[in-house]
Design an enzyme around this catalytic site. Structure first.
Site, PDB file in Angstrom:
ATOM      1  N   SER A 168       0.848  -1.191   0.000  1.00  0.00           N
ATOM      2  CA  SER A 168       0.000   0.000   0.000  1.00  0.00           C
ATOM      3  C   SER A 168       0.882   1.240   0.000  1.00  0.00           C
ATOM      4  O   SER A 168       1.988   1.228   0.570  1.00  0.00           O
ATOM      5  CB  SER A 168      -0.893   0.029   1.243  1.00  0.00           C
ATOM      6  OG  SER A 168      -1.585   1.264   1.351  1.00  0.00           O
ATOM      7  N   TYR A 208      -2.003  -0.266  10.273  1.00  0.00           N
ATOM      8  CA  TYR A 208      -2.100  -0.882   8.951  1.00  0.00           C
ATOM      9  C   TYR A 208      -0.897  -0.484   8.093  1.00  0.00           C
ATOM     10  O   TYR A 208      -0.278  -1.334   7.435  1.00  0.00           O
ATOM     11  CB  TYR A 208      -3.406  -0.432   8.289  1.00  0.00           C
ATOM     12  CG  TYR A 208      -3.554  -0.776   6.824  1.00  0.00           C
ATOM     13  CD1 TYR A 208      -4.002  -2.029   6.433  1.00  0.00           C
ATOM     14  CD2 TYR A 208      -3.266   0.165   5.836  1.00  0.00           C
ATOM     15  CE1 TYR A 208      -4.155  -2.346   5.086  1.00  0.00           C
ATOM     16  CE2 TYR A 208      -3.417  -0.138   4.494  1.00  0.00           C
ATOM     17  CZ  TYR A 208      -3.858  -1.396   4.119  1.00  0.00           C
ATOM     18  OH  TYR A 208      -4.007  -1.695   2.788  1.00  0.00           O
TER      19      TYR A 208
END
Length: 259
Positions: free
Chosen positions: A154, A168
Site C-alpha cells: 500500500s 495498517y
C-alpha cells in the site's frame, strides 16, 4: 551459483499457470482473479467469509475460460494456509504463482484509540498471513526452480496514514521489507518476488472501516485527481506475474495516482 534462465527448468508445454489469490472474492482480489483468467491462469481463490461473493468471482473466472476453485481460508492460521495450497495442488496442479492480497484495516482512528484486539488482527492477517503464504509458496516453488510471488502492499507504507490507520501502514511497510528480502533469498532458485503498492482504490473496504466517502476525499489530494479502480491494480499484478517481467524482482511497484 546463480542460475541463468537457460539453466532453469522450462515450463511444461501446454500447462497453464496455477495462481493462488488470497482475498480473492472482492475488490482488488476479484479483479485480479478475472484479469489473470483472461491471461491464461487457472485460479485458486481464497476468501474468509463471503461465500456468495467468492462464487460470483469464481463464475466470472470460469466464464473467462479458466478453471477456478474457491477455498474458505483464514490466512493467519497455518493449517488453513496449508489446506489452501493442498487443495490447489490436488485440484489444479502445482502452484506457479501467489498473490498475497488478503488484508484488513480495522476502523479508521488514531493509534491511541485502537483496540488491542484490532491491532492483533491487523498484524496477524496482513503480516503473519503474508509470511505463512509466502513460506508455503516458496517451499513448493523452490522444488521446481521457478515461480512468482506478488505481495499487495500500500502507498500507506510510505505515507504513514496518520490519524487513519498507522498500524495498517506499519504492516504494509513490513510487506515491502518482506518483498525485498525474500526476492534476494529466492532469486537464486529462479523465483521472483515483487509487490504492488496501491493508493486509494474504489472498493468496499472504505465503507467497512467507517468512511465510505474516503475515495472522493483523497482524490482532492491525489495528483491524478481521482481514486483508482481495482482493474488498474490487477493489471499491475498481472504484469509482475507475466513473462514480460522476467527480469523484475525485489520491486515495489507504486500504483497510487502520484501520491
Amino acid at each position: 551459483m546463480t542460475a541463468s534462465p537457460t539453466d532453469r527448468p522450462a515450463p511444461r508445454s501446454g500447462l497453464r499457470p496455477v495462481t493462488v489469490v488470497t482475498g480473492g472474492s472482492r475488490g482488488i482480489g476479484a479483479a485480479t482473479c478475472v484479469r489473470l483468467a483472461r491471461e491464461g491462469h487457472d485460479l485458486v481463490l481464497g476468501y474468509v467469509r463471503d461465500a456468495a461473493a467468492a462464487e460470483a468471482t469464481a463464475a466470472a473466472v470460469r466464464a473467462a475460460g479458466a478453471r477456478c476453485v474457491a477455498v474458505r481460508v483464514d490466512t493467519s492460521q497455518e493449517e488453513d494456509v496449508d489446506r489452501l495450497f493442498d487443495v490447489a495442488a490436488g485440484e489444479l496442479g502445482p502452484v506457479t504463482g501467489l498473490v498475497n492480497n488478503a488484508g484488513v484495516t480495522g476502523p479508521l482512528t488514531r493509534l491511541v484509540d485502537v483496540r488491542t484486539e484490532d491491532l492483533r488482527r491487523v498484524i496477524d492477517v496482513n503480516l503473519l498471513g503474508y509470511l505463512l503464504c509466502a513460506r508455503r509458496a516458496a517451499r513448493e516453488m523452490t522444488a521446481r526452480g521457478s515461480g512468482a510471488i506478488v505481495n499487495v502492499s500500500s502507498a500507506a507504507a510510505t505515507l504513514g496514514s496518520p490519524g487513519e490507520y498507522v498500524h495498517y501502514a506499519a504492516t504494509k511497510a513490513a510487506t515491502d521489507a518482506l518483498t525485498v528480502g525474500l526476492s534476494k533469498e529466492l532469486g537464486p532458485q529462479g523465483i521472483r518476488v515483487n509487490a504492488v503498492a496501491p493508493g486509494t482504490i474504489e472498493t468496499d473496504m472504505h465503507a467497512a472501516m467507517g468512511d465510505p466517502d474516503r475515495p472522493a476525499k483523497v482524490a482532492a489530494v491525489t495528483p491524478l485527481g481521482r481514486a483508482g479502480q481495482p482493474a488498474e491494480i490487477a493489471a499491475a499484478i498481472a504484469w509482475l506475474l507475466s513473462p514480460d517481467a522476467s527480469y523484475t524482482t525485489g520491486t515495489v511497484l507504486r500504483v497510487a495516482g502520484g501520491r
